[in-house]
Design a protein around this motif. Structure first.
Motif, PDB file in Angstrom:
ATOM      1  N   TRP A  68      -5.503  18.508   0.221  1.00  0.00           N
ATOM      2  CA  TRP A  68      -4.088  18.550   1.091  1.00  0.00           C
ATOM      3  C   TRP A  68      -3.151  19.407   0.592  1.00  0.00           C
ATOM      4  O   TRP A  68      -2.561  19.955   1.161  1.00  0.00           O
ATOM      5  N   LEU A  69      -2.866  19.516  -0.622  1.00  0.00           N
ATOM      6  CA  LEU A  69      -1.919  20.649  -1.238  1.00  0.00           C
ATOM      7  C   LEU A  69      -2.267  21.859  -1.390  1.00  0.00           C
ATOM      8  O   LEU A  69      -1.769  22.914  -1.380  1.00  0.00           O
ATOM      9  N   GLU A  98      -4.340   4.971 -13.107  1.00  0.00           N
ATOM     10  CA  GLU A  98      -4.216   5.893 -14.126  1.00  0.00           C
ATOM     11  C   GLU A  98      -4.832   5.681 -15.279  1.00  0.00           C
ATOM     12  O   GLU A  98      -5.339   4.379 -15.421  1.00  0.00           O
ATOM     13  N   ILE A 154      -4.599  23.155  -3.384  1.00  0.00           N
ATOM     14  CA  ILE A 154      -4.458  23.647  -4.748  1.00  0.00           C
ATOM     15  C   ILE A 154      -6.088  24.020  -4.901  1.00  0.00           C
ATOM     16  O   ILE A 154      -6.784  23.164  -5.014  1.00  0.00           O
ATOM     17  N   PHE A 183      -9.410   4.059  -2.720  1.00  0.00           N
ATOM     18  CA  PHE A 183      -7.761   3.701  -2.793  1.00  0.00           C
ATOM     19  C   PHE A 183      -7.979   2.703  -3.869  1.00  0.00           C
ATOM     20  O   PHE A 183      -7.069   2.678  -4.647  1.00  0.00           O
ATOM     21  N   PHE A 236      -5.866  14.879  -2.880  1.00  0.00           N
ATOM     22  CA  PHE A 236      -4.629  15.459  -2.883  1.00  0.00           C
ATOM     23  C   PHE A 236      -4.606  16.833  -3.095  1.00  0.00           C
ATOM     24  O   PHE A 236      -3.833  17.531  -2.565  1.00  0.00           O
ATOM     25  N   VAL A 275       1.292  15.552 -12.283  1.00  0.00           N
ATOM     26  CA  VAL A 275       0.056  16.197 -12.423  1.00  0.00           C
ATOM     27  C   VAL A 275       0.270  17.597 -12.477  1.00  0.00           C
ATOM     28  O   VAL A 275      -0.240  18.362 -13.258  1.00  0.00           O
ATOM     29  N   ILE A 276       0.608  18.050 -11.354  1.00  0.00           N
ATOM     30  CA  ILE A 276       0.747  19.534 -10.968  1.00  0.00           C
ATOM     31  C   ILE A 276       1.674  20.353 -11.914  1.00  0.00           C
ATOM     32  O   ILE A 276       1.616  21.267 -12.250  1.00  0.00           O
ATOM     33  N   ARG A 309       1.410   7.428  -6.265  1.00  0.00           N
ATOM     34  CA  ARG A 309       0.324   8.318  -6.365  1.00  0.00           C
ATOM     35  C   ARG A 309       0.868   9.617  -6.030  1.00  0.00           C
ATOM     36  O   ARG A 309       0.685  10.593  -6.847  1.00  0.00           O
ATOM     37  N   CYS A 310       1.904   9.757  -5.079  1.00  0.00           N
ATOM     38  CA  CYS A 310       2.511  11.168  -4.665  1.00  0.00           C
ATOM     39  C   CYS A 310       3.013  11.372  -5.829  1.00  0.00           C
ATOM     40  O   CYS A 310       3.266  12.884  -6.346  1.00  0.00           O
ATOM     41  N   GLN A 358       6.867  13.998   1.557  1.00  0.00           N
ATOM     42  CA  GLN A 358       5.720  12.683   2.009  1.00  0.00           C
ATOM     43  C   GLN A 358       6.296  11.310   1.458  1.00  0.00           C
ATOM     44  O   GLN A 358       6.255  10.123   2.130  1.00  0.00           O
ATOM     45  N   LYS A 390       6.688  19.303  -0.515  1.00  0.00           N
ATOM     46  CA  LYS A 390       5.684  18.591   0.283  1.00  0.00           C
ATOM     47  C   LYS A 390       5.398  17.293  -0.053  1.00  0.00           C
ATOM     48  O   LYS A 390       5.579  16.198   0.544  1.00  0.00           O
ATOM     49  N   LEU A 391       5.430  16.924  -1.244  1.00  0.00           N
ATOM     50  CA  LEU A 391       5.226  15.499  -2.076  1.00  0.00           C
ATOM     51  C   LEU A 391       6.364  14.880  -1.924  1.00  0.00           C
ATOM     52  O   LEU A 391       6.369  13.714  -1.332  1.00  0.00           O
ATOM     53  N   THR A 432       0.852  -1.015   0.066  1.00  0.00           N
ATOM     54  CA  THR A 432       0.076   0.109   0.074  1.00  0.00           C
ATOM     55  C   THR A 432       0.805   1.382   0.145  1.00  0.00           C
ATOM     56  O   THR A 432       0.604   2.059  -0.605  1.00  0.00           O
ATOM     57  N   SER A 433       2.004   1.351   0.685  1.00  0.00           N
ATOM     58  CA  SER A 433       2.884   2.460   0.885  1.00  0.00           C
ATOM     59  C   SER A 433       3.408   2.631  -0.588  1.00  0.00           C
ATOM     60  O   SER A 433       3.719   3.794  -1.119  1.00  0.00           O
ATOM     61  N   ARG A 450       2.375   1.937  -3.306  1.00  0.00           N
ATOM     62  CA  ARG A 450       1.250   2.653  -4.184  1.00  0.00           C
ATOM     63  C   ARG A 450       1.004   4.115  -3.768  1.00  0.00           C
ATOM     64  O   ARG A 450       0.672   4.942  -4.783  1.00  0.00           O
ATOM     65  N   THR A 451       0.918   4.180  -2.552  1.00  0.00           N
ATOM     66  CA  THR A 451       0.909   5.685  -2.095  1.00  0.00           C
ATOM     67  C   THR A 451       1.936   6.626  -2.525  1.00  0.00           C
ATOM     68  O   THR A 451       1.898   7.608  -3.131  1.00  0.00           O
ATOM     69  N   PRO A 505      -5.068   9.630 -10.343  1.00  0.00           N
ATOM     70  CA  PRO A 505      -4.185  10.424  -9.615  1.00  0.00           C
ATOM     71  C   PRO A 505      -4.389  12.072 -10.376  1.00  0.00           C
ATOM     72  O   PRO A 505      -4.475  13.102  -9.467  1.00  0.00           O
ATOM     73  N   CYS A 528      -3.958   9.422   0.673  1.00  0.00           N
ATOM     74  CA  CYS A 528      -3.980   7.891   0.119  1.00  0.00           C
ATOM     75  C   CYS A 528      -4.399   6.945   1.402  1.00  0.00           C
ATOM     76  O   CYS A 528      -5.167   5.825   1.453  1.00  0.00           O
ATOM     77  N   ARG A 588       8.586  10.312   4.175  1.00  0.00           N
ATOM     78  CA  ARG A 588       7.987   9.805   5.249  1.00  0.00           C
ATOM     79  C   ARG A 588       7.367   8.358   4.939  1.00  0.00           C
ATOM     80  O   ARG A 588       7.400   7.470   5.967  1.00  0.00           O
ATOM     81  N   LEU A 589       6.966   8.021   3.833  1.00  0.00           N
ATOM     82  CA  LEU A 589       6.215   6.971   3.283  1.00  0.00           C
ATOM     83  C   LEU A 589       7.507   5.757   3.225  1.00  0.00           C
ATOM     84  O   LEU A 589       7.325   4.600   3.933  1.00  0.00           O
ATOM     85  N   GLY A 608       4.038   8.091   7.539  1.00  0.00           N
ATOM     86  CA  GLY A 608       3.851   8.833   6.378  1.00  0.00           C
ATOM     87  C   GLY A 608       2.515   8.345   5.652  1.00  0.00           C
ATOM     88  O   GLY A 608       1.657   8.900   4.793  1.00  0.00           O
ATOM     89  N   LEU A 609       2.060   6.887   5.969  1.00  0.00           N
ATOM     90  CA  LEU A 609       0.833   6.355   5.248  1.00  0.00           C
ATOM     91  C   LEU A 609      -0.307   6.851   5.780  1.00  0.00           C
ATOM     92  O   LEU A 609      -1.136   7.185   5.049  1.00  0.00           O
ATOM     93  N   GLN A 638       2.667  10.581  -9.037  1.00  0.00           N
ATOM     94  CA  GLN A 638       1.798  10.972 -10.185  1.00  0.00           C
ATOM     95  C   GLN A 638       1.365  12.329 -10.089  1.00  0.00           C
ATOM     96  O   GLN A 638       0.948  13.124 -10.844  1.00  0.00           O
ATOM     97  N   ILE A 639       1.064  12.605  -8.614  1.00  0.00           N
ATOM     98  CA  ILE A 639       0.316  13.803  -8.463  1.00  0.00           C
ATOM     99  C   ILE A 639       1.220  14.843  -8.772  1.00  0.00           C
ATOM    100  O   ILE A 639       0.800  16.152  -9.494  1.00  0.00           O
TER     101      ILE A 639
END
Lengths: 668, 418
Positions: free
Chosen positions: B401-402, B386, B404, B381, B398, A608-609, A601-602, A654, A650-651, A594-595, A597-598, B392, B375, A657-658, B369-370, A604-605
């Motif tokens: 959270w950010l 994608e 935006i 989840f 997100f 995105v931005i 996602r981070c 994160q 931030k990402l 799961t981590s 994956r998270t 995402p 997520c 931290r994960l 972190g988790l 990928q986000i």
């Protein structure tokens, strides 16, 4: 490392983030297809061999590949090195760790090594030489390289590279001595001809060699098999130790040992500033190629994690003492987890950890730390020094039993343990007191004041006494942070301790996700083993509906599992027992995935931005804007740019931290 | 012959009474008397077995004796005359049998279907009998916590057993979670204050001055509910007088901000190793009984152990053995808040049961972190990938959270120049 789909995706994304798309795509294909040769890769990726070679070169340069040249047909096959790919997420942490535990200049060198991958020492020296020459323009080299991989600074997260003129290298001698420190700390290792063979290939080679050398007639019988395995383990160990050749050379040179004596210690080496570092370190062989030794870095990171854990569980001062202890204890520890094929069979593996004496810790403790803080006070008659000072000479359980204990729940085993030792110490009570006192003059003269009967209520202990109190507290803790393995000797049993830590980490996730009731049920199951629903309700003092809901919720989350036990041969579902249990391994693996994956996602986000702010980012790439964004850009755009930087930071933080979480569950 | 029989009957009646009285002297209603026991009471002359049989038969007919099949053959126990009277007053055999079955079940009660099974009677008959007995007030229906849906009956003059009521934790057949929660509170507070040292000490290490404000800022961001809570406590402050005032003000900050905003000077510290006075289960039971928190129910060590176990599983306390004495101590002592129990309680009442951010007991669990990342708590989840409906690219969590805003997304991508 076995890779899950999410893990593979993560590795590819990390490489993309740092080294660009080409290597990342090749890496992803390698992960999907497994071991491949160049023609195969051409087929899979529909890229030209030329492009592929470029990509493979980058991957190879950064130790992200294993390759093996087949001796028969000269064909080279490539394999992805997923461990190292994952380690990319840890770059920031490692740099920060080197910065605080060695010196800022060491961090600088580490960073250069990270940027350029494995490097010949002479090349590194040359690179720095140009920097030293342009001493006024210190940041230049890193910046130049930064052009190619602009994201790297971001990956460091909070540990943004801040160039301070006084922290960087300003003479060749200093560079050499910094390298020596790194080699001694095993944070840097040497590349040898087997470095790029995958572990399986190494095993294959070693086995073949052993067969050719000792077992020409083949391996026969049980005894022969054992002998063969021992020989193979020896061979593997030899291969592994080859990367330490530089360190050995340094150690043979007396100076290294002497220096270590002078400067060992936690943050103290921060002080061995420029002037001292210039003094005589032996020159390192310029032909050697060095790279970062992630395994040792992990050991250091684990120490930090343990420090944080103790700070949370007990208190900061005690944690500081613990950090010093760990630092001393793990100096010779090469890796967190022992390799089952190589290390476990030795049968005497605790030699690797050894012990630390109170005096050693005292010598390395920063003088600024007030050890009198962080401990409660109690009158002498309320303290049983006998119980506090119990000595456990042997690790709590044999390594083999740990797997079992995990299933059975540690609590009960611990209890018996304690009971046993309690009665023992009860018998030798008087003897113990005597020993305690007689050891007083041996150590520091005033050391064992604590054991003296004359101590009053508000008696101020001297520093060694206070230190001892912290250590005893650690030894008494239910997590068993420290084992008092002999008079004034302390050691840490990492395997059970890390197991406890994993549990604690799981607990906090469960508590965050399912609240206190969830935590209660899981810990109950861990303690009692398998239980049916009714007994769960009874022990947890919870309503039926609540228990059912929580258990279901946690089953979906993968924290608890259910087993059906039929009452008779017919296995009628209505009559079957349904037992709940919790499998720590399983939950941990699930959470690790799961981590991943998270983390994916981070990243990928982030992409995105990045897309969203593409226009602004394009602007900052312009050479006339780069480096002075604030002055040149219009305020509106600069705001957007700085906000993007914030989010990026931030990402990345994160992700880091994960990684803290993943490393704890997987690697420590 | 007739005279003989009359004589016989009179003799048996006398012997009956004598045997019954003697048996009553020799033990409680629960004692089983075998044939040998009855013989040795010395009532039946000359060991006349036949006579004994007739006497016992007569007593059984009068419902004064109950035949029991014990392991060693048949045996009897006596029944009081009042109870026996109830039996004899019943109109028919069926009712009597039903009553006997309920009687036998004792304090545990019996399920009406079990009655039916045992007696092999028609359901309507059993129903009738039960109805009759209930209206007569001989039996009563009851609830059993183990089988809340079963209709159970019990002799009217008995109190349901602990097994049926579930012990002190149950009120009216329901688990009394409020009661349990209150007791947990008390036990935890007791252990907290007795297993750690309330020291006067600022944050450790020299960086105290720098550190405190730093963390304070972080905390305010993280806990929006703080602002809500503050005013309430300040009101309390006004009512309060004397020395507790300052302590209270300090404590409030602690309870809201958990570990970090700890006031300088008040902190729980771990006891030195080998501390001998960590509270044990007996200590706690003693305290609870002395303070008489509970009326009607007394909580024994066993019940307290249950509570303590639960707290241990909650990760709030941990067992610690010193010299074979098993005590309990609070976990993560330095992170615990130092608000007095009564103060915290008052606060909670004032908040009117509104969920406040601070946990009821102990400290908030550490985050990682988790759980921090969106997520970690994302409801979709598993669906997220994608190119999928949830991806995402369109993740609202997100973006929140950010921080935006959506306007950014909507912005047209025009040419940007310096």
């Amino acid at each position: 490392m076995l890779v899950t789909q999410n893990g593979a995706e993560l590795c590819a994304l990390l490489i993309d983030e740092i080294y660009g798309e080409l290597p990342s795509r090749i890496f992803a294909v390698l992960l999907n297809r497994g071991r491949s040769s160049l023609p195969q890769l051409v087929q899979y990726t529909s890229m030209s061999p030329r492009q592929l070679r470029h990509g493979l070169a980058v991957l190879n340069q950064h130790s992200l590949l294993y390759f093996d040249v087949n001796s028969d047909n000269g064909m080279t096959v490539y394999e992805p090195n997923t461990d190292n790919a994952y380690n990319l997420a840890r770059i920031g942490k490692v740099l920060e760790m080197v910065d605080t535990s060695l010196s800022p200049s060491a961090k600088d060198v580490m960073q250069s090594l990270l940027l350029s991958g494995q490097t010949r020492i002479s090349d590194l020296v040359a690179a720095y030489q140009s920097k030293i020459d342009h001493a006024s323009n210190v940041a230049k080299l890193v910046k130049d390289e930064g052009d190619d991989w602009p994201e790297l600074n971001g990956t460091n997260g909070d540990v943004q590279v801040v160039k301070m003129p006084d922290t960087s290298i300003n003479s060749a001698g200093q560079l050499n001595s910094v390298l020596c420190r790194l080699v001694e700390a095993e944070l840097v290792e040497v590349i040898h001809k087997k470095t790029f063979l995958s572990p399986q290939d190494i095993l294959r080679d070693v086995e073949k060699e052993t067969l050719d050398k000792y077992f020409l007639a083949g391996v026969k019988g049980g005894k022969g098999k054992i002998e063969f395995q021992e020989k193979v383990a020896d061979g593997l160990r030899k291969v592994r130790d080859e990367s330490k050749s530089l360190k050995r050379k340094l150690e043979q040179n007396g100076t290294a040992a002497k220096r270590r004596k002078l400067f060992s210690g936690v943050g103290m080496s921060n002080g061995n500033g420029t002037h001292e570092e210039e003094s005589g370190d032996p020159g390192l062989d310029p032909k050697q190629v060095i790279r970062i030794n992630w395994e040792k870095c992990l050991v250091e990171l684990r120490n930090r994690r343990l420090y944080q854990f103790v700070a949370d569980m007990i208190g900061e001062n005690t944690a500081y003492v613990y950090a010093v202890l760990l630092k001393l204890l793990t100096k010779r520890l090469a890796r967190c987890r022992l390799d089952p094929t190589i290390d476990i069979k030795e049968g005497e593996e605790d030699i690797g950890v050894g012990f630390v004496t109170t005096d050693e810790i005292l010598d390395n403790l920063k003088t600024g730390i007030d050890l009198s803080l962080g401990l409660g006070k109690a009158t002498k008659d309320k303290i049983s020094s006998k119980a506090a000072e119990v000595i456990h000479e042997h690790p709590p359980k044999k390594k083999l039993f740990i797997a079992e204990a995990e299933v059975d729940g540690d609590a009960s085993a611990d209890e018996e343990d304690e009971e046993g030792s309690g009665s023992e110490s009860g018998e030798s009570d008087a003897e113990y007191e005597v020993r305690g006192r007689s050891s007083a003059p041996v150590g520091n003269g005033t050391k064992v004041k604590f054991a003296d009967a004359a101590a009053g209520k508000e008696q101020r202990l001297d520093r060694p006494g206070q230190l001892r109190q912290h250590l005893l507290l650690l030894a008494e803790s239910t997590q068993h942070f420290v084992r008092h393995c002999g008079p004034d000797e302390w050691t840490v049993d990492f395997v059970p301790l890390m197991h406890t830590l994993c549990e604690a980490e799981l607990d906090s996730v469960i508590e965050q996700r399912s609240g206190k009731p969830g935590l209660r049920l899981v810990r109950l199951l861990r303690d009692k083993g398998k239980l049916d629903e009714k007994s769960l309700q009874n022990v947890a003092l919870m309503r039926k509906a609540e228990v059912q809901q929580k258990m279901l919720e946690m089953q979906t989350a993968g924290f608890v599992h259910i087993q059906e036990v039929p009452r008779d041969n017919k296995a009628d579902v209505k009559k079957s027992f349904f037992l709940w249990f919790c499998d720590i391994e399983k939950s941990a693996t699930h959470l690790v995935d799961t981590s991943y994956r998270t983390m994916v996602r981070c990243l990928q986000i982030l992409e995105v931005i990045r897309q969203q702010e593409k226009d602004v980012l394009m602007l900052t790439k312009r050479t006339d804007v780069k480096g002075r964004e604030k002055d040149v850009m219009r305020k509106e755009y600069y705001d957007r740019y700085s906000r993007f930087r914030e989010n990026e930071k931030k990402l990345f933080a994160q992700v880091m931290r994960l990684d803290d979480f993943v490393s704890l569950l997987r690697d420590f | 012959m007739a005279g003989d029989e009359a004589d016989d009957a009179a003799k048996i009646a006398i012997l009956k009474d004598a045997l019954y009285d003697k048996v009553r002297d020799h033990g409680s209603e629960l004692r089983l008397f075998t044939q040998k026991d009855l013989m040795e009471l010395g009532i039946i002359p000359a060991g006349n077995l036949l006579l004994l049989v007739r006497v016992v038969q007569a007593l059984t007919d009068d419902k004064l004796f109950v035949g029991v099949n014990s392991g060693a053959g048949i045996a009897w126990r006596w029944r009081s005359r009042e109870d026996a009277k109830k039996y004899t007053s019943l109109p028919n055999d069926e009712t009597m049998m039903v009553y006997a079955v309920v009687d036998e079940a004792g304090a545990d009660g019996i399920w009406n279907r079990t009655i039916k099974h045992k007696l092999n009677m028609h359901e309507a008959v059993v129903k009738n009998c039960i109805k009759y007995l209930e209206t007569k007030g001989y039996i009563a229906s009851m609830k059993n916590v183990e089988h809340p849906n079963k209709k159970m009956y019990i002799k009217a003059n008995l109190r349901p057993s602990e097994r049926a009521t579930g012990g002190p934790w149950f009120t009216d057949g329901e688990l009394d979670s409020v009661f349990i929660a209150e007791l947990e509170d008390i036990v935890f507070e007791y252990i907290k204050t007795h297993s750690a040292y309330l020291g006067n000490q600022g944050p450790p290490r020299d960086a105290a001055g720098l550190r405190a404000p730093n963390k304070g800022i972080v905390k305010t961001e993280a806990e929006p509910s703080r602002g809500v809570k503050r005013p309430a406590t300040e009101i309390t402050n006004d009512d309060q007088a004397g020395p507790t005032k300052t302590h209270h003000a300090d404590g409030t900050a602690t309870s809201t901000s958990g570990a970090a905003g700890r006031p300088r000077g008040k902190v729980y510290l771990p006891m030195p190793a080998g501390y001998r006075h960590y509270p044990t289960v007996l200590d706690i039971a003693q305290m609870i009984n002395d303070a008489s928190f509970t009326n009607n129910t007394t909580l024994g060590p066993h019940e307290i152990q249950q509570l303590v176990d639960v707290l241990t599983y909650d990760g709030l306390i941990e067992p610690i053995k010193v010299n074979g004495r098993r005590g309990y101590r609070v976990t993560r002592p330095t992170k615990q808040d130092t608000v007095a129990f009564s103060e915290r309680r008052k606060q909670r009442e004032q908040d009117g049961g509104v969920l406040i951010d601070a946990p009821r007991m102990g400290v908030k669990p550490p985050t990682n972190g988790l759980t921090e990342a969106p997520c970690g708590k994302c409801p979709v989840f598993e669906l997220c990938e994608e190119g999928g409906p949830v991806s995402p690219g369109n993740c609202v969590y997100f973006m929140q959270w950010l921080d935006i805003e959506d306007s950014v997304l909507a912005r047209p991508n025009g040419a940007v120049t310096v």
